[in-house]
Design an enzyme around this catalytic site. Sequence first.
Site, PDB file in Angstrom:
ATOM      1  N   TYR A 143     -28.375  -7.833  -8.693  1.00 42.26           N
ATOM      2  CA  TYR A 143     -27.997  -6.418  -8.671  1.00 42.26           C
ATOM      3  C   TYR A 143     -26.484  -6.327  -8.565  1.00 42.26           C
ATOM      4  O   TYR A 143     -25.871  -7.011  -7.738  1.00 42.26           O
ATOM      5  CB  TYR A 143     -28.645  -5.706  -7.487  1.00 42.26           C
ATOM      6  CG  TYR A 143     -28.274  -4.242  -7.373  1.00 42.26           C
ATOM      7  CD1 TYR A 143     -28.714  -3.320  -8.332  1.00 42.26           C
ATOM      8  CD2 TYR A 143     -27.471  -3.779  -6.333  1.00 42.26           C
ATOM      9  CE1 TYR A 143     -28.376  -1.971  -8.233  1.00 42.26           C
ATOM     10  CE2 TYR A 143     -27.130  -2.433  -6.231  1.00 42.26           C
ATOM     11  CZ  TYR A 143     -27.582  -1.531  -7.181  1.00 42.26           C
ATOM     12  OH  TYR A 143     -27.240  -0.203  -7.073  1.00 42.26           O
ATOM     13  N   ASP A 237     -20.141 -12.000  -8.080  1.00 41.09           N
ATOM     14  CA  ASP A 237     -20.340 -10.762  -7.338  1.00 41.09           C
ATOM     15  C   ASP A 237     -20.667 -11.130  -5.897  1.00 41.09           C
ATOM     16  O   ASP A 237     -21.784 -11.519  -5.573  1.00 41.09           O
ATOM     17  CB  ASP A 237     -21.461  -9.927  -7.970  1.00 41.09           C
ATOM     18  CG  ASP A 237     -21.651  -8.595  -7.237  1.00 41.09           C
ATOM     19  OD1 ASP A 237     -20.998  -8.390  -6.187  1.00 41.09           O
ATOM     20  OD2 ASP A 237     -22.451  -7.773  -7.717  1.00 41.09           O
ATOM     21  N   LYS A 265     -19.201  -4.161   1.175  1.00 39.04           N
ATOM     22  CA  LYS A 265     -19.924  -4.360   2.436  1.00 39.04           C
ATOM     23  C   LYS A 265     -19.031  -4.844   3.598  1.00 39.04           C
ATOM     24  O   LYS A 265     -18.347  -4.024   4.182  1.00 39.04           O
ATOM     25  CB  LYS A 265     -21.147  -5.234   2.178  1.00 39.04           C
ATOM     26  CG  LYS A 265     -22.075  -4.515   1.163  1.00 39.04           C
ATOM     27  CD  LYS A 265     -23.448  -5.087   0.949  1.00 39.04           C
ATOM     28  CE  LYS A 265     -24.278  -4.123   0.111  1.00 39.04           C
ATOM     29  NZ  LYS A 265     -24.724  -4.606  -1.157  1.00 39.04           N
TER      30      LYS A 265
END
Length: 426
Positions: A143, A237, A265
């Site tokens: 994702y 990523d 995050k």
Amino acid sequence: MFDKSIKAYEEAKSVIPGGVDSPVRAFSGVLGTPPFIERGEGSYLVDIDGNKYLDFVQSWGPLIFGHCDKDIENVVLDTVKKGLSFGAPTELETQLANEIIDMYDNLEKVRFVSSGTEAVMSAIRLARGVTGKDDIVKFEGCYHGHSDSLLVSAGSGMATFGAPSSPGVPADLTKHTLLAEFNNIAQLEKCFAESSDIACIIIEPIAGNMGLVPASEEFLKKCRELCDANGAMLIFDEVMSGFRASLKGASGIVATTPDIVTFGKVIGAGMPVGAFASRAELMCQLSPEGKIYQAGTLSGNPVAMAAGLKSLQKLKADATIYDRLNEKAVRLTSGLKEVAQKNNIAFQVDTRGSMFGFFFNDIVPTNMKEVASGDLDRFAKFHNEMLKRGFYFACSQYETGFICDTMTNEEIDATIKAADEVMAEL
Ligand SMILES: *Cc1c(COP(=O)(O)O)cnc(C)c1O
């Protein structure tokens, strides 16, 4: 015991689609309805009914020090008092940039954005801009946020030009996204055989969005080789794994070096932040130095920068924190595995730093298809029973769990004990 949350959920659904601002929060894959949160307290969440949960989600990763860490809270409050946003440069941005690139030999410049989605979208634009190529390779189960060209699903499961996985995404956009199975070298090679227009490979080197499924060293090495042989960029990523899997994220664990890294995050400590970073020669092609356009009104927001800066400073000042976090992650997963075996339940576990994953599967999954072959009903029951006992796990088998620094061995042992009770009923 969930009366107020059930009512709040009904009210939310009348004005917000599905009652939530991000789909996974709706508990679609598990039983019951989502607790509405009143506050966090270290390792715990407290909902509006007054239930208290040991929180293994930690806002889906950002809160490595748990909820309401005093140092982060204080620096945020001090910064807020000076103004929420200026739309002008602050020294905080340079300081946080330095904290990030200091950790990596291959990263020289970084640009901040407001989410992981934006970070990846911008990194891909950079890769396309510097290579002059259009196609991208992504892997099933990884994702990378919800931008158009990354919302693709597999056609036949073979390496293929992706079909949009959401209405509203034009096929004209996803036709540039080549999809291959994670950890499948043959399919990856096929992408490069089919297209001479590949700008980049984008990969979660430690995939955390199909449960925790690390890429094999061999697979990452092949990604690097194919990028080098074809003039493509390798993007890691690390929005989830950055400063979570280790102080250098996946780069502290795997041998392969990417060209571009995305963050989010943990670098925002719970505030909305993303970032992408690379060598100076690539980054200087971004506007205003170069021609590749990228911008954001709230990018590098001072409050978010201050929170992230304090968080990274604390991580660097604490030489043993990742060992401690991993010891707790291993304590939890090996304990869960033990009680699963005792109760004759097929169960697989893995950890990377403070990240942990578990699957109700017969074999250790290495790609999305294998993850999906697990016992999702059993997961849903497990999730619900653990929630009722005060243990808040991610509400989907396709998510990773997180240990925060305030968690104690006693809390982890209590989790294992509860899991033993629950598994006896599964
Ligand atoms: C969370 C995540 C994103 C998206 O970040 P948002 O802040 O939700 O937009 C992208 N990539 C990975 C690997 C993620 O875990």
